[in-house]
Design a protein around this motif. Sequence first.
Motif, PDB file in Angstrom:
ATOM      1  N   VAL A 195      -6.507   2.863   4.528  1.00 43.08           N
ATOM      2  CA  VAL A 195      -5.459   3.383   5.407  1.00 43.08           C
ATOM      3  C   VAL A 195      -4.255   2.447   5.379  1.00 43.08           C
ATOM      4  O   VAL A 195      -3.126   2.876   5.168  1.00 43.08           O
ATOM      5  CB  VAL A 195      -5.980   3.525   6.845  1.00 43.08           C
ATOM      6  N   ALA A 196      -4.521   1.166   5.596  1.00 43.14           N
ATOM      7  CA  ALA A 196      -3.439   0.178   5.616  1.00 43.14           C
ATOM      8  C   ALA A 196      -4.024  -1.197   5.382  1.00 43.14           C
ATOM      9  O   ALA A 196      -5.180  -1.448   5.745  1.00 43.14           O
ATOM     10  CB  ALA A 196      -2.690   0.204   6.948  1.00 43.14           C
ATOM     11  N   LEU A 248       0.402 -13.342   3.854  1.00 41.69           N
ATOM     12  CA  LEU A 248       1.797 -13.663   4.167  1.00 41.69           C
ATOM     13  C   LEU A 248       2.533 -12.496   4.816  1.00 41.69           C
ATOM     14  O   LEU A 248       3.737 -12.565   5.025  1.00 41.69           O
ATOM     15  CB  LEU A 248       2.533 -14.114   2.906  1.00 41.69           C
ATOM     16  N   GLY A 249       1.788 -11.423   5.125  1.00 42.62           N
ATOM     17  CA  GLY A 249       2.375 -10.337   5.899  1.00 42.62           C
ATOM     18  C   GLY A 249       2.772  -9.098   5.118  1.00 42.62           C
ATOM     19  O   GLY A 249       3.210  -8.118   5.725  1.00 42.62           O
ATOM     20  N   GLY A 250       2.645  -9.111   3.811  1.00 44.17           N
ATOM     21  CA  GLY A 250       2.957  -7.919   3.055  1.00 44.17           C
ATOM     22  C   GLY A 250       2.009  -6.787   3.410  1.00 44.17           C
ATOM     23  O   GLY A 250       0.813  -7.011   3.604  1.00 44.17           O
ATOM     24  N   THR A 251       2.540  -5.571   3.523  1.00 38.35           N
ATOM     25  CA  THR A 251       1.731  -4.438   3.970  1.00 38.35           C
ATOM     26  C   THR A 251       1.700  -3.324   2.938  1.00 38.35           C
ATOM     27  O   THR A 251       2.625  -3.159   2.137  1.00 38.35           O
ATOM     28  CB  THR A 251       2.263  -3.859   5.290  1.00 38.35           C
ATOM     29  N   THR A 252       0.634  -2.554   2.990  1.00 39.78           N
ATOM     30  CA  THR A 252       0.445  -1.379   2.151  1.00 39.78           C
ATOM     31  C   THR A 252      -0.106  -0.269   3.026  1.00 39.78           C
ATOM     32  O   THR A 252      -0.949  -0.532   3.897  1.00 39.78           O
ATOM     33  CB  THR A 252      -0.549  -1.660   1.012  1.00 39.78           C
ATOM     34  N   TYR A 253       0.370   0.959   2.788  1.00 38.99           N
ATOM     35  CA  TYR A 253      -0.093   2.104   3.567  1.00 38.99           C
ATOM     36  C   TYR A 253      -0.468   3.252   2.634  1.00 38.99           C
ATOM     37  O   TYR A 253       0.170   3.461   1.600  1.00 38.99           O
ATOM     38  CB  TYR A 253       0.993   2.598   4.524  1.00 38.99           C
ATOM     39  N   ALA A 303       1.135   1.614  11.822  1.00 41.07           N
ATOM     40  CA  ALA A 303       1.664   0.273  11.575  1.00 41.07           C
ATOM     41  C   ALA A 303       0.542  -0.741  11.736  1.00 41.07           C
ATOM     42  O   ALA A 303      -0.160  -0.735  12.755  1.00 41.07           O
ATOM     43  CB  ALA A 303       2.799  -0.043  12.536  1.00 41.07           C
ATOM     44  N   ILE A 304       0.401  -1.589  10.734  1.00 48.55           N
ATOM     45  CA  ILE A 304      -0.614  -2.632  10.776  1.00 48.55           C
ATOM     46  C   ILE A 304       0.066  -3.968  11.062  1.00 48.55           C
ATOM     47  O   ILE A 304       1.186  -4.227  10.595  1.00 48.55           O
ATOM     48  CB  ILE A 304      -1.407  -2.689   9.445  1.00 48.55           C
ATOM     49  N   SER A 305      -0.597  -4.801  11.833  1.00 50.77           N
ATOM     50  CA  SER A 305      -0.059  -6.125  12.143  1.00 50.77           C
ATOM     51  C   SER A 305      -1.220  -7.097  12.305  1.00 50.77           C
ATOM     52  O   SER A 305      -2.355  -6.681  12.539  1.00 50.77           O
ATOM     53  CB  SER A 305       0.787  -6.081  13.417  1.00 50.77           C
ATOM     54  N   ARG A 306      -0.895  -8.373  12.192  1.00 49.60           N
ATOM     55  CA  ARG A 306      -1.933  -9.390  12.351  1.00 49.60           C
ATOM     56  C   ARG A 306      -1.413 -10.522  13.221  1.00 49.60           C
ATOM     57  O   ARG A 306      -0.211 -10.803  13.257  1.00 49.60           O
ATOM     58  CB  ARG A 306      -2.376  -9.930  10.999  1.00 49.60           C
TER      59      ARG A 306
END
Length: 117
Positions: free
Chosen positions: A48-49, A54-59, A68-71
């Motif tokens: 899904v995501a 380092l914060g790069g995201t894929t959806y 929206a994904i966050s950490r």
Amino acid sequence: QVKLVESGGGLVQAGGSLRLSCRATGIIFSLNNMGWYREAPGKQRELVASIETLGGTTYADSVKGRFAISRDNAKRTVDLRMNSLKPEDTGVYFCYAYGTTTRRDYWGQGTQVTVSS
């Protein structure tokens, strides 16, 4: 012992929102890429995501613009905010961790998300 514990699933009407959260223990969280997968009835588990160290995201294309994904490395958590939910978003959502230095991966137990039409 590595544990990924998901929370936040539930039943919601189409168009509604949910936030999933996963807390990790037993790993160096900041060195793990994190992700959310889902498994719908009769279908294969799919990404899904994901969010890199380092914060790069894929959806997945099906959730772009809605999820929206966050950490938070200090809290050792990864969240998935899901908006404009659709019935086809229904499934069991699994938290996933991949160690960038250990090359080991881990799965949570999953949390059910059901979107009614």
